[in-house]
Design a protein around this motif. Structure first.
Motif, PDB file in Angstrom:
ATOM      1  N   PHE A 138       0.726  -1.342  -0.004  1.00  0.00           N
ATOM      2  CA  PHE A 138      -0.048   0.053   0.092  1.00  0.00           C
ATOM      3  C   PHE A 138       0.879   1.173  -0.022  1.00  0.00           C
ATOM      4  CE2 PHE A 138      -2.591  -3.343   2.003  1.00  0.00           C
ATOM      5  CZ  PHE A 138      -3.700  -2.981   1.376  1.00  0.00           C
ATOM      6  N   ARG A 139       0.364   2.312  -0.698  1.00  0.00           N
ATOM      7  CA  ARG A 139       0.993   3.560  -0.755  1.00  0.00           C
ATOM      8  C   ARG A 139       0.083   4.611  -0.587  1.00  0.00           C
ATOM      9  NH1 ARG A 139       6.520   3.457  -2.697  1.00  0.00           N
ATOM     10  NH2 ARG A 139       7.206   1.730  -3.371  1.00  0.00           N
ATOM     11  N   VAL A 140       0.449   5.772   0.026  1.00  0.00           N
ATOM     12  CA  VAL A 140      -0.285   6.693  -0.011  1.00  0.00           C
ATOM     13  C   VAL A 140      -0.831   7.369  -1.414  1.00  0.00           C
ATOM     14  CG1 VAL A 140      -0.784   9.333   0.973  1.00  0.00           C
ATOM     15  CG2 VAL A 140       0.571   7.442   2.198  1.00  0.00           C
ATOM     16  N   ALA A 141      -1.980   7.714  -1.574  1.00  0.00           N
ATOM     17  CA  ALA A 141      -2.247   8.248  -3.011  1.00  0.00           C
ATOM     18  C   ALA A 141      -1.425   9.516  -3.309  1.00  0.00           C
ATOM     19  CB  ALA A 141      -4.052   8.472  -2.899  1.00  0.00           C
ATOM     20  N   PRO A 142      -1.210   9.567  -4.513  1.00  0.00           N
ATOM     21  CA  PRO A 142      -0.529  10.764  -5.033  1.00  0.00           C
ATOM     22  C   PRO A 142      -1.224  12.133  -4.925  1.00  0.00           C
ATOM     23  CG  PRO A 142      -0.905   9.327  -6.799  1.00  0.00           C
ATOM     24  CD  PRO A 142      -1.440   8.655  -5.697  1.00  0.00           C
ATOM     25  N   ILE A 143      -0.675  13.154  -4.938  1.00  0.00           N
ATOM     26  CA  ILE A 143      -1.200  14.312  -5.033  1.00  0.00           C
ATOM     27  C   ILE A 143      -1.263  14.775  -6.432  1.00  0.00           C
ATOM     28  CG2 ILE A 143      -0.899  16.921  -4.322  1.00  0.00           C
ATOM     29  CD1 ILE A 143      -1.726  15.530  -1.948  1.00  0.00           C
ATOM     30  N   SER A 144      -2.449  15.196  -6.806  1.00  0.00           N
ATOM     31  CA  SER A 144      -2.430  15.629  -8.286  1.00  0.00           C
ATOM     32  C   SER A 144      -3.525  16.475  -8.589  1.00  0.00           C
ATOM     33  CB  SER A 144      -2.734  14.242  -9.232  1.00  0.00           C
ATOM     34  OG  SER A 144      -3.877  14.019  -8.912  1.00  0.00           O
ATOM     35  N   LEU A 145      -3.371  17.431  -9.658  1.00  0.00           N
ATOM     36  CA  LEU A 145      -4.330  18.353  -9.899  1.00  0.00           C
ATOM     37  C   LEU A 145      -5.729  17.709 -10.393  1.00  0.00           C
ATOM     38  CD1 LEU A 145      -5.246  21.534  -9.898  1.00  0.00           C
ATOM     39  CD2 LEU A 145      -4.065  21.534 -12.371  1.00  0.00           C
ATOM     40  N   ASP A 146      -5.422  16.677 -11.107  1.00  0.00           N
ATOM     41  CA  ASP A 146      -6.704  15.880 -11.616  1.00  0.00           C
ATOM     42  C   ASP A 146      -7.396  15.392 -10.428  1.00  0.00           C
ATOM     43  OD1 ASP A 146      -6.075  16.288 -14.185  1.00  0.00           O
ATOM     44  OD2 ASP A 146      -5.212  14.388 -14.678  1.00  0.00           O
ATOM     45  N   ASP A 147      -6.795  14.720  -9.450  1.00  0.00           N
ATOM     46  CA  ASP A 147      -7.549  14.249  -8.196  1.00  0.00           C
ATOM     47  C   ASP A 147      -8.156  15.298  -7.290  1.00  0.00           C
ATOM     48  OD1 ASP A 147      -8.156  11.952  -6.309  1.00  0.00           O
ATOM     49  OD2 ASP A 147      -6.696  12.987  -5.001  1.00  0.00           O
TER      50      ASP A 147
ATOM     51  N   ARG B 149      -5.774  20.753   1.467  1.00  0.00           N
ATOM     52  CA  ARG B 149      -5.848  22.025   2.172  1.00  0.00           C
ATOM     53  C   ARG B 149      -4.535  22.250   2.994  1.00  0.00           C
ATOM     54  NH1 ARG B 149     -11.548  21.239   2.468  1.00  0.00           N
ATOM     55  NH2 ARG B 149     -11.434  19.485   4.127  1.00  0.00           N
ATOM     56  N   ARG B 150      -3.961  20.879   3.475  1.00  0.00           N
ATOM     57  CA  ARG B 150      -2.860  20.695   4.359  1.00  0.00           C
ATOM     58  C   ARG B 150      -1.604  21.061   3.417  1.00  0.00           C
ATOM     59  NH1 ARG B 150      -2.871  19.137  10.007  1.00  0.00           N
ATOM     60  NH2 ARG B 150      -5.092  18.622  10.479  1.00  0.00           N
ATOM     61  N   PHE B 151      -1.689  20.362   2.186  1.00  0.00           N
ATOM     62  CA  PHE B 151      -0.663  20.383   1.318  1.00  0.00           C
ATOM     63  C   PHE B 151      -0.286  22.002   0.784  1.00  0.00           C
ATOM     64  CE2 PHE B 151       0.419  20.745  -3.320  1.00  0.00           C
ATOM     65  CZ  PHE B 151       1.839  20.180  -3.132  1.00  0.00           C
ATOM     66  N   SER B 152      -1.872  22.612   0.676  1.00  0.00           N
ATOM     67  CA  SER B 152      -1.662  23.964  -0.004  1.00  0.00           C
ATOM     68  C   SER B 152      -1.232  24.866   1.273  1.00  0.00           C
ATOM     69  CB  SER B 152      -3.121  24.452  -0.310  1.00  0.00           C
ATOM     70  OG  SER B 152      -3.291  25.748  -0.435  1.00  0.00           O
TER      71      SER B 152
ATOM     72  N   ASN C  87      -1.808  26.414  -8.518  1.00  0.00           N
ATOM     73  CA  ASN C  87      -0.776  27.369  -8.399  1.00  0.00           C
ATOM     74  C   ASN C  87       0.380  26.705  -7.884  1.00  0.00           C
ATOM     75  OD1 ASN C  87      -2.134  29.315  -9.521  1.00  0.00           O
ATOM     76  ND2 ASN C  87      -2.931  30.285  -7.677  1.00  0.00           N
ATOM     77  N   ILE C  88       0.490  26.040  -6.788  1.00  0.00           N
ATOM     78  CA  ILE C  88       1.484  25.373  -6.192  1.00  0.00           C
ATOM     79  C   ILE C  88       2.124  24.095  -6.868  1.00  0.00           C
ATOM     80  CG2 ILE C  88       2.233  23.782  -4.247  1.00  0.00           C
ATOM     81  CD1 ILE C  88       0.157  25.491  -2.659  1.00  0.00           C
ATOM     82  N   LEU C  89       1.032  23.299  -7.684  1.00  0.00           N
ATOM     83  CA  LEU C  89       1.638  22.375  -8.353  1.00  0.00           C
ATOM     84  C   LEU C  89       2.229  22.411  -9.798  1.00  0.00           C
ATOM     85  CD1 LEU C  89      -1.238  19.634  -7.934  1.00  0.00           C
ATOM     86  CD2 LEU C  89       1.177  19.728  -7.058  1.00  0.00           C
ATOM     87  N   LYS C  90       1.880  23.816 -10.285  1.00  0.00           N
ATOM     88  CA  LYS C  90       2.423  24.429 -11.483  1.00  0.00           C
ATOM     89  C   LYS C  90       3.785  25.154 -11.234  1.00  0.00           C
ATOM     90  CE  LYS C  90      -1.744  25.654 -14.235  1.00  0.00           C
ATOM     91  NZ  LYS C  90      -2.603  26.567 -14.762  1.00  0.00           N
ATOM     92  N   ASP C  91       3.967  25.319 -10.108  1.00  0.00           N
ATOM     93  CA  ASP C  91       5.303  26.190  -9.866  1.00  0.00           C
ATOM     94  C   ASP C  91       5.768  25.658  -8.291  1.00  0.00           C
ATOM     95  OD1 ASP C  91       7.404  27.894  -9.459  1.00  0.00           O
ATOM     96  OD2 ASP C  91       6.517  29.488  -9.015  1.00  0.00           O
ATOM     97  N   PRO C  92       6.202  24.135  -8.369  1.00  0.00           N
ATOM     98  CA  PRO C  92       6.534  23.686  -7.184  1.00  0.00           C
ATOM     99  C   PRO C  92       7.337  24.442  -6.083  1.00  0.00           C
ATOM    100  CG  PRO C  92       7.094  22.194  -8.867  1.00  0.00           C
ATOM    101  CD  PRO C  92       6.233  23.427  -9.331  1.00  0.00           C
TER     102      PRO C  92
END
Length: 238
Positions: free
Chosen positions: A79-88, A179-182, A228-233
């Motif tokens: 098991f892995r933690v699901a990825p962070i993605s804009l699509d999700d 929200r936490r990631f942001s 915005n964060i994912l486009k400019d990490p």
């Protein structure tokens, strides 16, 4: 007969959570809060050491998390933690808009005095905690997050569909990871009291169109922050 049935119901409702429930709740909290970051492998033996549960409740908890989309099962049966993605995040937001806007509209139509009182009380509790937080760009406080959740769920509580409310609750929790990631990478102050107050005021004056428009914008703003964060990490520290 009715008395016996009531006693059995009360006894059932007062039972302590099972080991699977406990493992699920703790793992779910740590995934949502970012203790386990996106993509990290969740090894059962390491989780046993961290939480003190045996492998059986942990595997069942991981399977339940996979059903929620918070964890992914890989081809090696790990098991892995699901990825962070804009699509999700975009999909979560889309589904929340489908479920929560009609739920809010129905709550505004059907909610009585008790519903209004709980919305006001939930907002007040959230406002008090937020006022005590230090100024800065990040709000990752667990107490704030829980009260934030309570406020949003209180708005929808008069919706008559229990299934709709439960699905909306699950999606709200899935959005918490984002929200936490942001919040970790936000560079400007982000306090939502004014946004929440406007939503509440519109709901209490039974202006469903305005309340729904404000709630939609509230949800979309988190999506834009993540985008915005994912486009400019942010660059990793050197």
């Amino acid at each position: 007969m009715h008395k016996i049935s009531s006693m059995q119901k009360n006894e059932f409702s007062e039972r302590e959570p099972t080991l699977v429930d406990q493992a699920f709740a703790r793992l779910r909290h740590d995934v949502l809060s970012g203790t386990y970051v996106a993509g990290v492998k969740l090894k059962v033996d390491e989780l046993q050491s961290a939480y003190g549960f045996s492998s059986s409740p942990l595997r069942e908890a991981l399977t339940r998390l996979a059903q929620e989309g918070l964890v992914r099962a890989d081809e090696r049966r790990g098991f892995r933690v699901a990825p962070i993605s804009l699509d999700d995040m975009a999909d979560i937001t889309r589904m929340r808009l489908i479920l929560d806007l009609p739920a809010l509209r129905e709550s505004i139509t059907l909610g009585g005095d008790a519903w209004e009182s709980e919305v006001v009380a939930a907002f007040h509790r959230l406002e008090l905690v937020e006022a005590r937080l230090p100024d800065g760009p990040v709000i990752l406080d667990d107490t704030w997050s829980e009260l934030h959740r309570d406020f949003h769920l209180s708005l929808l509580a008069a919706c008559p569909s229990e299934r709709q409310r439960r699905w909306g609750e699950s999606l709200f929790d899935q959005a918490e990871r984002y929200r936490r990631f942001s919040g970790r990478f936000r560079k400007t102050s982000k306090r939502k009291t004014n946004e929440h107050r406007r939503i509440m005021d519109a709901a209490l004056r039974r202006d469903a169109d305005t309340a729904c428009a404000l709630l939609e914008e509230h949800m979309r703003s988190t999506l834009r922050n993540v985008e915005n964060i994912l486009k400019d990490p942010p660059k990793a520290p050197t």
